[in-house]
Design an enzyme around this catalytic site. Structure first.
Site, PDB file in Angstrom:
ATOM      1  N   ARG A   1      11.431  -3.153  11.352  1.00  0.00           N
ATOM      2  CA  ARG A   1      10.385  -2.737  12.286  1.00  0.00           C
ATOM      3  C   ARG A   1      10.062  -3.900  13.213  1.00  0.00           C
ATOM      4  O   ARG A   1       9.992  -5.040  12.772  1.00  0.00           O
ATOM      5  CB  ARG A   1       9.119  -2.374  11.497  1.00  0.00           C
ATOM      6  CG  ARG A   1       8.977  -0.897  11.225  1.00  0.00           C
ATOM      7  CD  ARG A   1       7.913  -0.605  10.196  1.00  0.00           C
ATOM      8  NE  ARG A   1       6.603  -1.185  10.482  1.00  0.00           N
ATOM      9  CZ  ARG A   1       5.552  -1.066   9.670  1.00  0.00           C
ATOM     10  NH1 ARG A   1       5.657  -0.399   8.522  1.00  0.00           N
ATOM     11  NH2 ARG A   1       4.403  -1.592   9.976  1.00  0.00           N
TER      12      ARG A   1
ATOM     13  N   LYS B   1       0.828  -1.211   0.000  1.00  0.00           N
ATOM     14  CA  LYS B   1       0.000   0.000   0.000  1.00  0.00           C
ATOM     15  C   LYS B   1       0.861   1.260   0.000  1.00  0.00           C
ATOM     16  O   LYS B   1       0.599   2.201  -0.735  1.00  0.00           O
ATOM     17  CB  LYS B   1      -0.949   0.007   1.207  1.00  0.00           C
ATOM     18  CG  LYS B   1      -1.954  -1.143   1.196  1.00  0.00           C
ATOM     19  CD  LYS B   1      -3.003  -1.011   2.302  1.00  0.00           C
ATOM     20  CE  LYS B   1      -2.441  -1.141   3.701  1.00  0.00           C
ATOM     21  NZ  LYS B   1      -2.003  -2.505   4.064  1.00  0.00           N
TER      22      LYS B   1
ATOM     23  N   ARG C   1      -0.771  -9.866  12.626  1.00  0.00           N
ATOM     24  CA  ARG C   1      -1.350  -8.780  11.816  1.00  0.00           C
ATOM     25  C   ARG C   1      -2.241  -9.364  10.723  1.00  0.00           C
ATOM     26  O   ARG C   1      -3.289  -8.801  10.393  1.00  0.00           O
ATOM     27  CB  ARG C   1      -0.247  -7.916  11.208  1.00  0.00           C
ATOM     28  CG  ARG C   1       0.392  -6.974  12.234  1.00  0.00           C
ATOM     29  CD  ARG C   1       1.785  -6.546  11.835  1.00  0.00           C
ATOM     30  NE  ARG C   1       1.811  -5.674  10.674  1.00  0.00           N
ATOM     31  CZ  ARG C   1       2.900  -5.475   9.910  1.00  0.00           C
ATOM     32  NH1 ARG C   1       4.016  -6.123  10.169  1.00  0.00           N
ATOM     33  NH2 ARG C   1       2.847  -4.650   8.891  1.00  0.00           N
TER      34      ARG C   1
ATOM     35  N   ARG D   1      -9.881   0.704   8.733  1.00  0.00           N
ATOM     36  CA  ARG D   1      -9.436  -0.666   8.982  1.00  0.00           C
ATOM     37  C   ARG D   1     -10.548  -1.506   9.579  1.00  0.00           C
ATOM     38  O   ARG D   1     -10.411  -2.723   9.702  1.00  0.00           O
ATOM     39  CB  ARG D   1      -8.305  -0.601   9.975  1.00  0.00           C
ATOM     40  CG  ARG D   1      -7.188  -1.561   9.625  1.00  0.00           C
ATOM     41  CD  ARG D   1      -5.959  -1.080   9.305  1.00  0.00           C
ATOM     42  NE  ARG D   1      -4.789  -1.710   9.753  1.00  0.00           N
ATOM     43  CZ  ARG D   1      -3.616  -1.195   9.405  1.00  0.00           C
ATOM     44  NH1 ARG D   1      -3.545  -0.104   8.687  1.00  0.00           N
ATOM     45  NH2 ARG D   1      -2.518  -1.785   9.772  1.00  0.00           N
TER      46      ARG D   1
ATOM     47  N   ARG E   1      11.580  -7.101   4.913  1.00  0.00           N
ATOM     48  CA  ARG E   1      11.496  -5.643   4.754  1.00  0.00           C
ATOM     49  C   ARG E   1      12.375  -4.920   5.773  1.00  0.00           C
ATOM     50  O   ARG E   1      12.456  -5.297   6.932  1.00  0.00           O
ATOM     51  CB  ARG E   1      10.039  -5.195   4.934  1.00  0.00           C
ATOM     52  CG  ARG E   1       9.886  -3.681   4.825  1.00  0.00           C
ATOM     53  CD  ARG E   1       8.478  -3.289   4.574  1.00  0.00           C
ATOM     54  NE  ARG E   1       7.675  -3.315   5.806  1.00  0.00           N
ATOM     55  CZ  ARG E   1       6.424  -2.883   5.851  1.00  0.00           C
ATOM     56  NH1 ARG E   1       5.826  -2.433   4.767  1.00  0.00           N
ATOM     57  NH2 ARG E   1       5.757  -2.933   6.986  1.00  0.00           N
TER      58      ARG E   1
HETATM   59  P1  ADP Z   1       0.578  -2.623   8.046  1.00  0.00           P
HETATM   60  O1  ADP Z   1       1.887  -2.742   7.349  1.00  0.00           O
HETATM   61  O2  ADP Z   1       0.254  -3.714   9.021  1.00  0.00           O
HETATM   62  O3  ADP Z   1      -0.552  -2.280   7.141  1.00  0.00           O
HETATM   63  P2  ADP Z   1       0.621   0.048   9.223  1.00  0.00           P
HETATM   64  O4  ADP Z   1       1.936   0.691   9.104  1.00  0.00           O
HETATM   65  O5  ADP Z   1      -0.481   0.508   8.361  1.00  0.00           O
HETATM   66  O6  ADP Z   1       0.863  -1.510   9.103  1.00  0.00           O
HETATM   67  O7  ADP Z   1       0.120   0.109  10.740  1.00  0.00           O
HETATM   68  C1  ADP Z   1       0.945  -0.316  11.809  1.00  0.00           C
HETATM   69  C2  ADP Z   1       0.108  -0.520  13.072  1.00  0.00           C
HETATM   70  O8  ADP Z   1      -0.566   0.710  13.397  1.00  0.00           O
HETATM   71  C3  ADP Z   1      -1.009  -1.538  12.950  1.00  0.00           C
HETATM   72  O9  ADP Z   1      -0.546  -2.850  13.178  1.00  0.00           O
HETATM   73  C4  ADP Z   1      -1.976  -1.052  14.020  1.00  0.00           C
HETATM   74  O10 ADP Z   1      -1.542  -1.411  15.305  1.00  0.00           O
HETATM   75  C5  ADP Z   1      -1.878   0.451  13.896  1.00  0.00           C
HETATM   76  N1  ADP Z   1      -2.875   1.012  12.955  1.00  0.00           N
HETATM   77  C6  ADP Z   1      -2.620   1.606  11.756  1.00  0.00           C
HETATM   78  N2  ADP Z   1      -3.753   2.018  11.163  1.00  0.00           N
HETATM   79  C7  ADP Z   1      -4.758   1.677  11.999  1.00  0.00           C
HETATM   80  C8  ADP Z   1      -6.186   1.815  11.959  1.00  0.00           C
HETATM   81  N3  ADP Z   1      -6.800   2.399  10.918  1.00  0.00           N
HETATM   82  N4  ADP Z   1      -6.897   1.328  13.003  1.00  0.00           N
HETATM   83  C9  ADP Z   1      -6.297   0.738  14.066  1.00  0.00           C
HETATM   84  N5  ADP Z   1      -4.973   0.557  14.166  1.00  0.00           N
HETATM   85  C10 ADP Z   1      -4.202   1.038  13.158  1.00  0.00           C
END
Ligand code: ADP
Ligand code: ZN
Length: 215
Positions: free
Chosen positions: A160, A13, A171, A88, A127
């Site tokens: 990370r 994404k 996740r 989400r 990554r």
């Molecule tokens: P991913 O690579 O899992 O898509 P992100 O970088 O988008 O990870 O998000 C990292 C973390 O931030 C998620 O695992 C969650 O804990 C939190 N997070 C991000 N966006 C949201 C959201 N819209 N609602 C709830 N938690 C979120």
């Protein structure tokens, strides 16, 4: 244009959003990036979110919703945006709908990046990210020229904590349990486009440039 990017962690994404931002000059709004910045600078929001993030769980809806209410009202979002990592949950999607309606706006499209769980583990397990500028690398596919050092800013390139395999699996479980319901939600509203995340890196651009979408 106002769009949402959906897909499991590791679908790409962030990479796709960067390409779309460059092409159309839209604001790229990533909830993950905003949260990580808050964690880094130890804000109240960051402190509240950190334990959920470290465990690969979702940060509670009301926290995220308040954060995005503020973010979407900032100036740069006025000329259009790409939402990456938001909504989400169905509750977040409903809230986004309400907020946009208040602002007299609507979503133009929702792109779903499709990828298998095993491919996600392969991608995310390798990554690495620059802790300074956020540039993304992969140990096999796209390593930094000097190991551990960012090509573009010289910052340190790290893994990370939530890219450890056990956390990736968590996740993915969260994605299948909560976020995948959004596919049906946006399909019903006739906004969903499916794009193969293993395809060419400009697949999303090609998809949204089809004539149906008005910029
Ligand atoms: P991913 O690579 O899992 O898509 P992100 O970088 O988008 O990870 O998000 C990292 C973390 O931030 C998620 O695992 C969650 O804990 C939190 N997070 C991000 N966006 C949201 C959201 N819209 N609602 C709830 N938690 C979120
Ligand atoms: Zn860097």
């Amino acid at each position: 244009m106002r769009m949402v990017l959906l897909g499991p962690p590791g679908a790409g994404k962030g990479t796709q959003a960067a390409a779309i931002k460059k092409r159309f000059g839209l604001a790229h709004i990533s909830t993950g990036d905003i949260l990580r910045e808050n964690v880094k600078s130890c804000t109240r929001l960051g402190l509240a979110a950190k334990r959920y993030m470290d465990a690969g769980r979702l940060v509670p809806d009301d926290t995220i919703i308040n954060m995005m209410r503020e973010r979407l009202r900032e100036d740069d979002a006025g000329s259009g945006f790409i939402l990456d990592g938001y909504p989400r949950t169905v509750a977040q999607a409903e809230e986004l709908g309400v907020l946009l309606k208040e602002m007299g706006l609507c979503l133009d499209t929702v792109v779903l990046l499709e990828i298998s769980d095993d491919d996600v583990v392969g991608r995310l397990g390798g990554r690495r990210v620059c802790s300074n500028c956020g540039a993304i690398y992969h140990v096999a596919g796209h390593p930094a020229e000097k190991e551990g050092i960012c090509d573009s800013c010289g910052g340190s390139v790290i893994q990370r904590g939530d890219d450890m395999e056990s956390v990736i699996r968590e996740r993915l479980a969260v994605y299948h349990a909560e976020t995948s319901q959004l596919v049906e939600y946006y399909e019903k509203r006739r906004l969903l486009r499916r794009v193969d995340a293993a395809g060419p890196t400009d697949a999303v651009l090609t998809s949204i440039e089809s004539p149906k979408v008005i910029m």
